[in-house]
Design an enzyme around this catalytic site. Structure first.
Site, PDB file in Angstrom:
ATOM      1  N   GLY A 213      66.523   6.018  42.396  1.00  0.00           N
ATOM      2  CA  GLY A 213      65.170   6.356  42.619  1.00  0.00           C
ATOM      3  C   GLY A 213      64.333   6.171  41.314  1.00  0.00           C
ATOM      4  N   ASN A 214      63.127   6.763  41.203  1.00  0.00           N
ATOM      5  CA  ASN A 214      62.533   6.774  39.872  1.00  0.00           C
ATOM      6  C   ASN A 214      61.528   7.925  39.604  1.00  0.00           C
ATOM      7  OD1 ASN A 214      59.636   6.355  41.170  1.00  0.00           O
ATOM      8  ND2 ASN A 214      60.958   4.508  42.137  1.00  0.00           N
ATOM      9  N   ARG A 215      60.891   7.979  38.518  1.00  0.00           N
ATOM     10  CA  ARG A 215      60.015   9.098  38.327  1.00  0.00           C
ATOM     11  C   ARG A 215      58.728   9.373  38.914  1.00  0.00           C
ATOM     12  NH1 ARG A 215      63.020  11.127  33.902  1.00  0.00           N
ATOM     13  NH2 ARG A 215      64.097   9.735  32.446  1.00  0.00           N
ATOM     14  N   SER A 216      58.476   8.586  39.944  1.00  0.00           N
ATOM     15  CA  SER A 216      57.168   8.860  40.355  1.00  0.00           C
ATOM     16  C   SER A 216      57.048  10.154  41.243  1.00  0.00           C
ATOM     17  CB  SER A 216      56.854   7.636  41.590  1.00  0.00           C
ATOM     18  OG  SER A 216      55.679   8.081  42.112  1.00  0.00           O
TER      19      SER A 216
ATOM     20  N   ALA B 246      55.564   3.763  43.843  1.00  0.00           N
ATOM     21  CA  ALA B 246      56.327   3.312  42.984  1.00  0.00           C
ATOM     22  C   ALA B 246      57.745   2.792  43.786  1.00  0.00           C
ATOM     23  CB  ALA B 246      57.138   4.041  41.746  1.00  0.00           C
TER      24      ALA B 246
END
Ligand code: C5P
Length: 278
Positions: free
Chosen positions: A86-89, A153
């Site tokens: 995943g990512n930090r969005s 994102a």
């Protein structure tokens, strides 16, 4: 009221009659009731009521009659049944755009990767997880829209193969093979305004300008992710908007909602110039 009262034929007939007379009915929420039972009948929470009111007040706004697609959140690419890349969005920027467009009268489709944000009232929400699912949902929704704003994102890579069982840690180091995901924005073109985002940690303007060209965008919203109070997770954002002329418009630090309205101002201007509404 209790579910039995709400669903009673007499109540429902009266609700239909009120709607016919132009009243806007906010339906009850579903959940635990005072009786201890569970069902429809709860007084909606303040956020829901405010969302409905804003939609009603905005129905004749400058985006009335415009269909718009907004993506939000960070996509999640599975590795095994419990793990994802995943990512930090946080999804806050995309949700702010969806709500701002709704409040200006637009019909909004919000295609969202998982977030912890409340579901906005009065917009069509499509839940997705992966980049592939987001691509499919965007392609479907954009065919009947005047604008696509890709605030999501999107993961650039996914696991080459997804393990059917949870990967065990006994086996020591783990090497994952990653393959690129499709670039949704680059691959989708048509008679609609196309807006991208660029979260950069260096050479902000130069990188963003290249993306306008490469992804054939009408404009891009760029932000420096190393800056405090801006970008991922924050309620505020400091962005630079760059159109096809390459001229950067630097906006001061402002709430994501205010940034959303500045982005939509541009979309409305571009649509007016194209004489295009659908
Ligand atoms: O190239 P980069 O990922 O920085 O571009 C960001 C923009 O492209 C964002 O608007 C994002 O939503 C979009 N994007 C996409 N598909 C991808 C990766 C990014 O549409 N696979």
């Amino acid at each position: 009221m209790h579910t039995g009262m709400w669903e009673n034929r007499i109540t429902q007939e009266n609700v239909i009659r009120l709607k016919e007379r132009g009243f806007y009915i906010i339906p009850p929420d579903t959940g635990r009731l005072a009786s201890g039972g569970y069902g429809a009948g709860r007084f909606p929470d303040t956020g829901t009521i405010l969302g409905h009111i804003k939609k009603i007040l905005g129905k004749d706004g400058d985006m009335a009659g415009i269909n718009i697609v907004v993506t939000a959140g960070g996509t999640q690419e599975p590795i095994d049944p419990v793990r994802v890349i995943g990512n930090r969005s946080s999804g806050k920027m995309g949700y702010a755009i969806a709500e701002a467009a709704r409040d200006r009268g637009a019909s909004v489709t919000l295609i969202t990767a998982p977030t912890s944000l409340p579901v906005p009232v009065g917009v069509e929400v499509v839940n997705v997880e992966t980049a592939d699912q987001m691509k499919e949902a965007v392609e479907k929704a954009v065919s009947r829209s005047s604008a696509l704003i890709m605030a999501a994102a999107v993961a650039d890579f996914r696991a080459a193969s997804i393990s059917a069982q949870k990967i065990k840690k006994e086996s020591g180091n783990l090497v994952l093979e990653l393959v690129p995901t499709p670039d949704i924005l680059s691959g989708i073109n048509g008679n609609f305004i196309k807006v991208g985002f660029a979260a950069e940690s260096q050479d902000l303007v130069a990188n963003a300008c290249r993306k306008v060209e490469r992804k054939k965008l009408d404009f891009i919203v760029a932000n420096d992710i190393t800056e405090k109070d801006s970008g991922f997770g924050a309620d505020t954002n400091r962005v630079i908007i760059i159109g096809q002329d390459g001229m950067p418009e630097e906006l001061p630090l402002m709430s994501k909602r205010a940034v959303a309205d500045r982005i939509l101002d541009r979309v409305v201007r571009l649509l007016a110039a194209k004489g295009n509404k659908k």
